[in-house]
Scaffold this active site. Structure first.
Site, mmCIF file in Angstrom:
data_model
loop_
_atom_site.group_PDB
_atom_site.id
_atom_site.type_symbol
_atom_site.label_atom_id
_atom_site.label_comp_id
_atom_site.label_asym_id
_atom_site.label_seq_id
_atom_site.Cartn_x
_atom_site.Cartn_y
_atom_site.Cartn_z
ATOM 1 N N LYS A 31 0.864 -1.126 0.092
ATOM 2 C CA LYS A 31 -0.096 0.005 0.133
ATOM 3 C C LYS A 31 0.870 1.242 0.027
ATOM 4 O O LYS A 31 1.775 1.366 0.937
ATOM 5 C CB LYS A 31 -0.858 -0.217 1.106
ATOM 6 C CG LYS A 31 -1.793 1.194 1.523
ATOM 7 C CD LYS A 31 -2.421 0.996 2.628
ATOM 8 C CE LYS A 31 -3.146 2.547 3.044
ATOM 9 N NZ LYS A 31 -3.768 2.755 4.195
ATOM 10 N N ASP A 55 -2.781 10.330 3.590
ATOM 11 C CA ASP A 55 -4.303 10.043 3.816
ATOM 12 C C ASP A 55 -4.773 11.035 4.593
ATOM 13 O O ASP A 55 -4.901 11.056 5.802
ATOM 14 C CB ASP A 55 -4.357 8.578 4.549
ATOM 15 C CG ASP A 55 -5.924 8.432 4.418
ATOM 16 O OD1 ASP A 55 -6.538 8.892 3.763
ATOM 17 O OD2 ASP A 55 -6.035 7.442 5.329
ATOM 18 N N LYS A 91 -10.200 12.994 8.089
ATOM 19 C CA LYS A 91 -9.723 12.530 9.474
ATOM 20 C C LYS A 91 -9.574 13.680 10.417
ATOM 21 O O LYS A 91 -9.380 14.864 9.763
ATOM 22 C CB LYS A 91 -8.420 11.893 9.423
ATOM 23 C CG LYS A 91 -8.146 10.686 8.813
ATOM 24 C CD LYS A 91 -6.768 10.391 8.592
ATOM 25 C CE LYS A 91 -6.498 8.903 7.955
ATOM 26 N NZ LYS A 91 -6.998 7.799 8.703
ATOM 27 N N ASP A 116 1.603 6.240 5.839
ATOM 28 C CA ASP A 116 0.672 5.343 5.656
ATOM 29 C C ASP A 116 0.929 4.786 3.889
ATOM 30 O O ASP A 116 0.221 3.989 3.540
ATOM 31 C CB ASP A 116 -0.901 6.150 5.079
ATOM 32 C CG ASP A 116 -1.936 5.494 5.347
ATOM 33 O OD1 ASP A 116 -2.042 4.409 5.810
ATOM 34 O OD2 ASP A 116 -3.275 5.923 4.451
ATOM 35 N N ASP A 153 -12.196 7.002 3.865
ATOM 36 C CA ASP A 153 -11.004 6.790 4.463
ATOM 37 C C ASP A 153 -10.626 5.261 4.696
ATOM 38 O O ASP A 153 -9.583 4.945 5.170
ATOM 39 C CB ASP A 153 -11.308 7.280 6.162
ATOM 40 C CG ASP A 153 -10.103 7.546 6.736
ATOM 41 O OD1 ASP A 153 -8.793 7.597 6.204
ATOM 42 O OD2 ASP A 153 -10.240 7.427 8.089
ATOM 43 N N GLU A 184 -9.512 3.799 2.281
ATOM 44 C CA GLU A 184 -9.160 3.658 0.604
ATOM 45 C C GLU A 184 -7.955 2.719 0.506
ATOM 46 O O GLU A 184 -7.578 2.334 -0.505
ATOM 47 C CB GLU A 184 -8.790 5.229 0.537
ATOM 48 C CG GLU A 184 -7.104 5.578 0.758
ATOM 49 C CD GLU A 184 -6.989 5.563 2.250
ATOM 50 O OE1 GLU A 184 -5.840 5.356 2.404
ATOM 51 O OE2 GLU A 184 -7.823 5.545 3.211
ATOM 52 N N ARG A 215 -7.633 -0.241 1.146
ATOM 53 C CA ARG A 215 -7.990 -1.716 0.727
ATOM 54 C C ARG A 215 -8.427 -1.494 -0.827
ATOM 55 O O ARG A 215 -8.581 -2.463 -1.368
ATOM 56 C CB ARG A 215 -8.876 -2.170 1.502
ATOM 57 C CG ARG A 215 -10.189 -1.628 1.432
ATOM 58 C CD ARG A 215 -11.257 -1.827 2.680
ATOM 59 N NE ARG A 215 -10.914 -1.262 4.024
ATOM 60 C CZ ARG A 215 -11.153 -1.530 5.148
ATOM 61 N NH1 ARG A 215 -12.464 -2.207 5.136
ATOM 62 N NH2 ARG A 215 -10.850 -1.121 6.276
#
Length: 459
Positions: free
Chosen positions: A225, A230, A237, A248, A307, A309, A311
């Site tokens: 990933k 993010d 967030k 992230d 949020d 995202e 996956r």
């Protein structure tokens, strides 16, 4: 790095005595040295460090306390030595238990992130025990430092462009091939979810694809990933939750570190590394809660929360990886807060349906002091991802078992790989530990490397 590992014995190198409370009492040292230790209340307790001065005041050795017995021995605890030892040449007075890990600990403990400020000016040379594979230890440390550097670098200096550059640099160093699909080309080549997540950023989303090794060798594919920052998207967030979002892309950093070890060791595999590199930003064209996205697999995905995202981008990359039917398919991601609630920051969970593979990973975790823990792919929770308008939702509505349901979401996009495992890593050490300072951290890659290298061998 202020510490250099060498295999050449140096007559001027000074001894480091690894002692327990019991062994310290029997250690043969000069009476003045023992009196000095007693005056400084050195008892041999785990983690205690003390320099031993000579007649002129210069050090003539050092004492370092380790745990009382083998079951309590923390092999990487020797990392503290890198922060305590003064400049000069040093060696272990006696070959330690788990000598390779004890040496690796010192190297890992010497790390500092110095891109934006001056680094430690000490110069330490440490003579490795004769029994270890010094090059293997160096390769493991270099991989960990690559991971840490990438995670520690803030997004203004490490966005998708720079993550691609890091992958290109690694590929060039090891003679690997690299292909990158960028921007609207993602739509043309059927990676709609990677595009959707990254399209709101000023930096174009992309899929980085690295391949290395003989084409007829067993296929091992790593997916990481690469969300370089993010915001949470339109489901934004809170500010406090964004403070560490430079990390992230920790999954991407870890697969690059793992790839560097496999290539440096000349593993007998056909390696492929896939990194969907994006920023989950907010703009007029950001994807929205309630949107239904197409996926490379052909499944439609309702967006319950923007949020979640990571996956989404992993799903498109996993679908591509799965088309090749690799023998081993591994994805790594800083995916869920639920994994941290369950196991904390130091113990990343992994998920797999392959019991034999899980057993090998667990054994390797213990052998190389790289903690991981298996959590279940509990199929009864699959229904929680149902949608009334699409094939699947990217989140559940009850908020329970978040790490498990995220893994179940990803499993929908894998079907051909012989063995698949998902690692939900934190990629960060929130406190100083002997082998790593606060900051980015490599997790699970030494355990995975151990399994892959033993299964397929190195050349």
């Amino acid at each position: 790095m202020p510490l250099t590992l060498t295999e050449k014995a140096n007559s001027a190198s000074l001894p480091v005595h690894l002692v327990t409370r019991e062994s310290f009492a029997a250690l043969e040292i000069a009476p003045a040295a023992r009196a000095w230790a007693e005056a400084n209340r050195f008892s041999g307790a785990a983690g205690q460090f003390l320099l031993l001065p000579g007649k002129e005041g210069a050090p003539v050795g050092a004492l370092f306390g380790v745990a009382e017995n083998s079951t309590g021995f923390a092999p990487l605890a020797t990392g503290s030595l890198a922060r305590h030892l003064p400049s000069g040449a040093w060696h272990f007075a006696q070959t330690p238990e788990a000598p390779e890990l004890a040496t690796l600990g010192i190297l890992l403990g010497s790390y500092s992130f110095s891109r934006y400020r001056k680094s430690d000016e000490r110069e330490i040379e440490f003579v490795a025990p004769e029994t270890i594979d010094i090059e293997a230890v160096r390769q493991q440390a270099e991989a960990a430092f690559l991971v840490r550097d990438l995670i520690n670098t803030p997004t203004n200096d490490l966005g998708p462009d720079e993550l691609e550059a890091a992958a290109r640099n690694l590929a060039e160093r090891h003679g690997a091939k690299i292909n990158v699909i960028t921007g609207d080309a993602l739509l043309e080549q059927n990676f709609p979810m990677i595009h959707a997540v990254g399209r709101a950023s000023a930096t174009a989303p992309r899929l980085i694809d690295v391949s290395w090794g003989r084409e007829d060798a067993p296929k091992v594919t790593l997916v990481g990933k690469g969300v370089c920052f993010d915001t949470g998207g339109l489901d934004i967030k809170p500010a406090s939750s964004m403070l560490l979002m430079k990390k992230d892309m920790g999954g991407a950093a870890n697969v690059l570190g793992l790839a560097s070890m496999l290539m440096a060791a000349n593993a007998n595999i056909r390696l492929r590394v896939l990194i969907p590199a994006v920023e989950n930003s907010i703009s007029a064209n950001a994807f929205r809660p309630g949107d239904v996205l197409q996926s490379r697999k052909g499944l439609t995905v309702e967006i319950g929360n923007t949020d979640a995202e990571g996956r989404l981008v992993l799903a498109d990359a996993l679908a591509l990886a799965d088309e090749e039917k690799p023998e081993i398919l591994i994805d790594m991601a800083t995916l869920t807060g639920a994994a941290r609630v369950a196991l904390g920051p130091d113990l990343p969970p992994f998920f797999t349906d392959d019991d034999e593979f899980a057993g090998a990973l667990a054994s390797a975790s213990d052998a190389v002091a790289d903690p991981i823990w298996r959590l279940p792919l509990w199929s009864n929770y699959d229904a929680k991802l149902s949608s009334k308008v699409a094939d699947i939702n990217n989140v559940t509505t009850d908020g329970m078992a978040g790490a498990v349901t995220a893994a179940l979401f990803l499993r929908r996009f894998v079907g051909n790989a012989q063995s698949w495992a998902h690692f939900d890593v934190f990629g960060w050490s929130p406190v100083d530990r002997p082998h790593c300072p606060i900051g980015g951290e490599a997790q699970a890659i030494r355990a995975i490397f151990d399994v892959v290298s033993k299964r397929y061998g190195v050349r």
